[in-house]
Enzyme design. Structure first.
Site, PDB file in Angstrom:
ATOM      1  N   LYS A   1      -0.707  -8.960   3.560  1.00 34.66           N
ATOM      2  CA  LYS A   1      -0.718  -8.905   4.356  1.00 34.66           C
ATOM      3  C   LYS A   1      -1.255  -7.581   5.437  1.00 34.66           C
ATOM      4  O   LYS A   1      -1.548  -7.017   4.506  1.00 34.66           O
ATOM      5  CB  LYS A   1       0.900  -8.333   4.074  1.00 34.66           C
ATOM      6  CG  LYS A   1       1.866  -6.708   5.344  1.00 34.66           C
ATOM      7  CD  LYS A   1       3.262  -7.187   5.194  1.00 34.66           C
ATOM      8  CE  LYS A   1       3.512  -6.090   4.153  1.00 34.66           C
ATOM      9  NZ  LYS A   1       3.235  -4.456   4.803  1.00 34.66           N
TER      10      LYS A   1
ATOM     11  N   GLU B   1      -1.207  -5.219   9.376  1.00 31.26           N
ATOM     12  CA  GLU B   1      -0.948  -4.715  10.045  1.00 31.26           C
ATOM     13  C   GLU B   1      -1.235  -4.949  12.036  1.00 31.26           C
ATOM     14  O   GLU B   1      -2.477  -4.304  11.937  1.00 31.26           O
ATOM     15  CB  GLU B   1      -0.020  -3.407   9.785  1.00 31.26           C
ATOM     16  CG  GLU B   1       0.612  -3.092   8.405  1.00 31.26           C
ATOM     17  CD  GLU B   1       0.359  -1.276   8.473  1.00 31.26           C
ATOM     18  OE1 GLU B   1      -0.047  -0.271   9.321  1.00 31.26           O
ATOM     19  OE2 GLU B   1       1.032  -1.351   6.674  1.00 31.26           O
TER      20      GLU B   1
ATOM     21  N   ASP C   1      -1.176  -6.094  -0.005  1.00 32.85           N
ATOM     22  CA  ASP C   1      -1.069  -5.918   1.293  1.00 32.85           C
ATOM     23  C   ASP C   1      -3.249  -5.309   1.706  1.00 32.85           C
ATOM     24  O   ASP C   1      -3.268  -5.358  -0.006  1.00 32.85           O
ATOM     25  CB  ASP C   1      -0.749  -3.987   1.983  1.00 32.85           C
ATOM     26  CG  ASP C   1       0.350  -3.925   2.001  1.00 32.85           C
ATOM     27  OD1 ASP C   1       0.679  -4.977   2.894  1.00 32.85           O
ATOM     28  OD2 ASP C   1       1.522  -2.987   1.839  1.00 32.85           O
TER      29      ASP C   1
ATOM     30  N   GLU D   1       9.296  -4.129  10.556  1.00 41.43           N
ATOM     31  CA  GLU D   1       9.847  -2.915   9.670  1.00 41.43           C
ATOM     32  C   GLU D   1      10.451  -2.303  11.015  1.00 41.43           C
ATOM     33  O   GLU D   1       9.224  -2.053  12.301  1.00 41.43           O
ATOM     34  CB  GLU D   1       8.531  -2.635   9.420  1.00 41.43           C
ATOM     35  CG  GLU D   1       8.832  -0.859   8.890  1.00 41.43           C
ATOM     36  CD  GLU D   1       8.346  -0.310   7.596  1.00 41.43           C
ATOM     37  OE1 GLU D   1       6.601  -0.864   7.560  1.00 41.43           O
ATOM     38  OE2 GLU D   1       8.101   0.888   7.426  1.00 41.43           O
TER      39      GLU D   1
ATOM     40  N   ASP E   1       0.867  -0.720  -0.233  1.00 37.49           N
ATOM     41  CA  ASP E   1      -0.119   0.298   0.193  1.00 37.49           C
ATOM     42  C   ASP E   1       0.857   1.190  -0.395  1.00 37.49           C
ATOM     43  O   ASP E   1       0.500   2.837  -0.175  1.00 37.49           O
ATOM     44  CB  ASP E   1      -0.957   0.376   1.635  1.00 37.49           C
ATOM     45  CG  ASP E   1      -0.736  -0.064   2.547  1.00 37.49           C
ATOM     46  OD1 ASP E   1       1.091  -0.673   2.382  1.00 37.49           O
ATOM     47  OD2 ASP E   1      -1.030   0.119   3.568  1.00 37.49           O
ATOM     48  N   SER E   2       2.435   1.674   0.260  1.00 34.00           N
ATOM     49  CA  SER E   2       3.608   1.904  -0.065  1.00 34.00           C
ATOM     50  C   SER E   2       2.334   2.870  -1.741  1.00 34.00           C
ATOM     51  O   SER E   2       3.128   3.655  -2.095  1.00 34.00           O
ATOM     52  CB  SER E   2       4.359   1.365   0.164  1.00 34.00           C
ATOM     53  OG  SER E   2       4.296   0.469  -0.764  1.00 34.00           O
TER      54      SER E   2
HETATM   55  O1  KIV Z   1       3.491  -1.157   1.447  1.00 35.24           O
HETATM   56  C1  KIV Z   1       5.452  -1.497   1.565  1.00 35.24           C
HETATM   57  O2  KIV Z   1       5.467  -1.198   0.230  1.00 35.24           O
HETATM   58  C2  KIV Z   1       4.870  -2.055   2.906  1.00 35.24           C
HETATM   59  C3  KIV Z   1       6.658  -2.028   3.321  1.00 35.24           C
HETATM   60  C4  KIV Z   1       6.973  -1.958   4.871  1.00 35.24           C
HETATM   61  C5  KIV Z   1       7.602  -2.644   2.598  1.00 35.24           C
HETATM   62  O3  KIV Z   1       4.974  -2.719   3.454  1.00 35.24           O
END
Ligand code: KIV
Length: 261
Positions: free
Chosen positions: A112, A114, A83, A179, A44-45
């Site tokens: 993924k 958080e 993500d 992280e 999600d970056s």
């Molecule tokens: O979204 C992203 O790029 C991440 C980074 C911490 C790798 O989750």
């Protein structure tokens, strides 16, 4: 050869460092795989590096689905991790499952999310959605943290993170993303769990490394974090830069002490 979660697990067991990079489109999926990248993270970056937003918070499920499809369209060998964006999984496990299933139908092999959301991790993994749990600095919690700060610096925090890592493994997490935590703590966590750990700003003892693609190519205009290395410096091409990254991860050269907290 198509990489599976099982092959990634074996890499940890055999002590072969895993090379991951974020990837948001089809052309880069082809290039990164040709360079030997094992995991393509549709992160999600993308909210920051593609959309120019200030944080990852505004990224929507529709946007994650779109970019996951773009990556999956041309990917042939890497494990694709997508993500779960802010708001798509925190409310309850059922909603998390519905959104995780959309990402898997779009071509991701795992999701993924958080935080130490044990019940959600268990709910998803028991129903066929492999989960990577992202702990330490969690960018979606930037408003709680009050900035992008290194985590686990004091004894209480590092004990808490160690406990979370082990409880997440018990809950069914298939991987951990660590992280911005001290290298020593990441090493302790990696040794205390049997699942692979992927580090970003977490030192070289993790089972693997990940960087945001646009950071390691030096094209993100924001401030460069301590843990980022610009592989375009001295490289003849993007392919050359990515190959050097993979090689340095495999040989345990990256991250060096200068990239570690
Ligand atoms: O979204 C992203 O790029 C991440 C980074 C911490 C790798 O989750």
């Amino acid at each position: 050869m198509m990489l599976t979660l099982d092959s990634i697990r074996k890499m940890k067991q055999e002590g072969l460092p895993i090379a991951a990079l974020t990837c948001y489109d089809s052309s880069f999926a082809v290039l990164l795989e040709a360079c030997g990248v094992d995991i393509l993270l549709v992160g999600d970056s993308l909210g920051m590096v593609i959309q120019g937003r200030q944080s990852t918070l505004p990224v929507s499920m529709e946007e994650m689905v779109y970019h996951t499809k773009c990556v999956a369209q041309s990917s042939k060998s890497a494990l694709i991790m997508a993500d779960m964006p802010f708001g798509s999984y925190q409310e309850n496990a059922e909603k998390a499952f519905a959104n995780g299933a959309r990402l898997l139908s779009s071509g991701a092999h795992m999701v993924k999310l958080e935080g130490a959301l044990y019940d959600t991790v268990r709910f998803l993994s028991e129903r066929g959605i492999p989960v990577c749990a992202h702990i330490g600095l969690m960018p979606q919690s930037v408003n709680i943290f009050g900035g992008y700060r290194v985590q686990g610096r004091n004894e209480a925090d590092s004990r808490r993170l160690l406990g979370e890592a082990s409880a997440l493994e018990q809950a069914g997490a298939s991987m951990l993303l660590l992280e911005a935590i001290p290298g020593e703590l990441a090493c302790e966590i990696t040794e205390s769990v049997s699942i692979p750990t992927i580090g970003i700003g977490a030192g070289k003892a993790c089972s693997g490394q990940v960087l945001v693609l646009y950071d390691m190519l030096g094209i993100y205009p924001g401030k460069q974090a301590k843990f980022v290395k610009n592989y375009m410096k001295g490289a003849g091409s993007i392919e050359d830069a990515v190959r050097r990254y993979v090689d340095e991860v495999r040989r345990g050269v990256f991250p060096g002490p200068e990239h570690t907290f």
